[in-house]
Design a protein around this motif. Structure first.
Motif, PDB file in Angstrom:
ATOM      1  N   GLN A 176      -5.070  38.874 -42.657  1.00  0.00           N
ATOM      2  CA  GLN A 176      -4.846  39.205 -41.240  1.00  0.00           C
ATOM      3  C   GLN A 176      -3.391  38.995 -40.803  1.00  0.00           C
ATOM      4  OE1 GLN A 176      -7.641  36.766 -39.084  1.00  0.00           O
ATOM      5  NE2 GLN A 176      -9.304  37.379 -40.440  1.00  0.00           N
ATOM      6  N   CYS A 177      -2.536  38.547 -41.747  1.00  0.00           N
ATOM      7  CA  CYS A 177      -1.130  38.325 -41.377  1.00  0.00           C
ATOM      8  C   CYS A 177      -0.469  39.662 -41.028  1.00  0.00           C
ATOM      9  CB  CYS A 177      -0.368  37.680 -42.533  1.00  0.00           C
ATOM     10  SG  CYS A 177      -0.948  36.008 -42.886  1.00  0.00           S
ATOM     11  N   ARG A 178       0.529  39.615 -40.159  1.00  0.00           N
ATOM     12  CA  ARG A 178       1.175  40.850 -39.708  1.00  0.00           C
ATOM     13  C   ARG A 178       1.833  41.575 -40.881  1.00  0.00           C
ATOM     14  NH1 ARG A 178       5.285  39.971 -35.074  1.00  0.00           N
ATOM     15  NH2 ARG A 178       3.377  39.168 -34.129  1.00  0.00           N
ATOM     16  N   ASP A 181       3.419  41.167 -47.107  1.00  0.00           N
ATOM     17  CA  ASP A 181       4.053  40.258 -48.067  1.00  0.00           C
ATOM     18  C   ASP A 181       4.367  38.895 -47.423  1.00  0.00           C
ATOM     19  OD1 ASP A 181       5.989  41.079 -46.353  1.00  0.00           O
ATOM     20  OD2 ASP A 181       7.522  41.450 -47.885  1.00  0.00           O
ATOM     21  N   CYS A 182       3.585  38.516 -46.409  1.00  0.00           N
ATOM     22  CA  CYS A 182       3.797  37.253 -45.683  1.00  0.00           C
ATOM     23  C   CYS A 182       3.737  36.075 -46.654  1.00  0.00           C
ATOM     24  CB  CYS A 182       2.703  37.093 -44.621  1.00  0.00           C
ATOM     25  SG  CYS A 182       2.914  35.635 -43.599  1.00  0.00           S
ATOM     26  N   ARG A 183       4.688  35.141 -46.520  1.00  0.00           N
ATOM     27  CA  ARG A 183       4.671  33.963 -47.404  1.00  0.00           C
ATOM     28  C   ARG A 183       3.982  32.787 -46.707  1.00  0.00           C
ATOM     29  NH1 ARG A 183      10.343  34.046 -48.264  1.00  0.00           N
ATOM     30  NH2 ARG A 183      10.232  31.872 -48.898  1.00  0.00           N
ATOM     31  N   HIS A 184       3.456  33.053 -45.518  1.00  0.00           N
ATOM     32  CA  HIS A 184       2.698  32.060 -44.748  1.00  0.00           C
ATOM     33  C   HIS A 184       3.532  30.808 -44.509  1.00  0.00           C
ATOM     34  CE1 HIS A 184      -0.139  34.909 -46.193  1.00  0.00           C
ATOM     35  NE2 HIS A 184      -0.078  34.442 -47.418  1.00  0.00           N
ATOM     36  N   ASP A 185       4.777  31.074 -44.150  1.00  0.00           N
ATOM     37  CA  ASP A 185       5.717  29.984 -43.970  1.00  0.00           C
ATOM     38  C   ASP A 185       6.164  29.975 -42.501  1.00  0.00           C
ATOM     39  OD1 ASP A 185       7.141  27.917 -44.814  1.00  0.00           O
ATOM     40  OD2 ASP A 185       8.457  29.001 -46.204  1.00  0.00           O
ATOM     41  N   GLY A 189       3.513  36.259 -36.687  1.00  0.00           N
ATOM     42  CA  GLY A 189       2.209  36.905 -36.871  1.00  0.00           C
ATOM     43  C   GLY A 189       1.471  36.416 -38.098  1.00  0.00           C
ATOM     44  N   CYS A 190       1.803  35.208 -38.566  1.00  0.00           N
ATOM     45  CA  CYS A 190       1.103  34.680 -39.753  1.00  0.00           C
ATOM     46  C   CYS A 190      -0.226  34.055 -39.319  1.00  0.00           C
ATOM     47  CB  CYS A 190       1.971  33.654 -40.480  1.00  0.00           C
ATOM     48  SG  CYS A 190       1.079  32.865 -41.828  1.00  0.00           S
ATOM     49  N   ALA A 191      -1.315  34.622 -39.780  1.00  0.00           N
ATOM     50  CA  ALA A 191      -2.642  34.142 -39.388  1.00  0.00           C
ATOM     51  C   ALA A 191      -2.919  32.741 -39.944  1.00  0.00           C
ATOM     52  CB  ALA A 191      -3.707  35.118 -39.885  1.00  0.00           C
ATOM     53  N   ILE A 192      -2.337  32.445 -41.094  1.00  0.00           N
ATOM     54  CA  ILE A 192      -2.565  31.135 -41.716  1.00  0.00           C
ATOM     55  C   ILE A 192      -1.870  30.039 -40.914  1.00  0.00           C
ATOM     56  CG2 ILE A 192      -1.986  29.750 -43.756  1.00  0.00           C
ATOM     57  CD1 ILE A 192      -2.784  32.085 -45.478  1.00  0.00           C
TER      58      ILE A 192
END
Ligand SMILES: Nc1nc2c(ncn2[C@@H]2O[C@H](COP(=O)(O)OP(=O)(O)OP(=O)(O)O)[C@@H](O)[C@H]2O)c(=O)[nH]1
Ligand SMILES: [Mg+2]
Ligand SMILES: [Zn+2]
Length: 246
Positions: A176-178, A181-185, A189-192
């Protein structure tokens, strides 16, 4: 086939189940999921621990698809506690670090000393790698029981689906991240990160997922590289042999 991963309660009842204990369990469980075998977490040495249930509780957070059993492998308990898996036509395998009690569990199932066991080292509570090769035993009722040597370190390769199964909630969030290639950092818009801020996921567990996923990617890519080097080496050898034959 069914599989049991275990982890150890050390001397004086200390269980090696902090971040590293959880990470070790997650490695085994991911491997089992990938191989489509049913993992069961067996916490041995419950007799040496004051509060084994709290560890069972911690282990049960690994995945809601994994059962956790707490037992004393040296007692009569394993026969009854493992009866639902140790059935005719089934195969069970004990996996885990050296000294956790895999061979002790085998002996308990057979009510006889079919497998060698040895006390863990006093100084660091580590096992002595007593079992040195895989050994298959058959119970009277026709269940195959596999004892395995304790592993020093389990590295994951080609276990992407297994890891995704263990961290199914986090992987769903990642979708669900925007950015794909989101690194969730710190990405917007990072869902994590959003979930983390709301306290919906555990920070340590997230760190373990990142670590295992990165390790898997690294091992898979070095394996692919090695295979391609081997392939070109084979090609070269074949070409030289062909030339020599002429
Ligand atoms: N008190 C207690 N001791 C246990 C239990 N399970 C295993 N042990 C002891 O732990 C030591 C190691 O057990 P093993 O069965 O040899 O361990 P293993 O996992 O087979 O080890 P490797 O063959 O080296 O991989 C032995 O001294 C066992 O008697 C348990 O539930 N309670
Ligand atoms: Mg053994
Ligand atoms: Zn993200």
């Amino acid at each position: 086939m069914e599989l049991a991963a275990d982890f150890r309660i050390g001397k004086s009842g200390r269980i090696s189940c902090g971040i590293n204990g959880a990470l070790t369990l997650e490695r085994y469980v991911a491997l089992a999921f990938e191989a489509e075998v049913m993992p069961v977490i067996l916490l041995t040495k419950a007799d040496l621990c004051d509060d084994p249930e709290s560890y069972a509780q911690a282990a049960s957070t690994i995945s809601n698809r994994v059962l956790v059993e707490v037992l004393n492998a040296l007692s009569e308990e394993p026969v009854a506690r493992l009866a639902s898996w140790c059935k005719p036509g089934q195969t069970i395998a004990f996996l885990g670090s050296s000294g956790v009690g895999k061979s002790t569990l085998v002996n308990a199932l057979f009510r006889a000393g079919v497998a060698d066991t040895a006390a863990i080292r006093e100084d660091d509570s580590k096992g002595r790698h007593t079992t040195t090769r895989r050994q298959l035993h058959f119970t009277a009722n026709g269940c195959a029981v596999l004892d395995t040597p304790g592993m020093r370190e389990l590295q994951l390769t080609d276990v992407e689906a297994g890891i995704a199964d263990v961290f199914v909630d986090i992987v769903a969030l990642a979708g669900q991240c925007r950015f794909s290639d989101c690194r969730h950092d710190t990405e917007p818009g990072c869902a994590i990160q959003g979930s983390l801020e709301r306290g919906e996921i555990d920070r340590d567990r997230l760190a373990r997922w990142k670590k295992l996923a990165a390790e898997e990617r690294f091992n898979a890519s070095s394996l692919a590289k090695r295979k391609s080097v081997e392939k070109s080496l084979h090609k070269m050898i074949n070409a030289v042999q062909k030339k020599n034959r002429k």
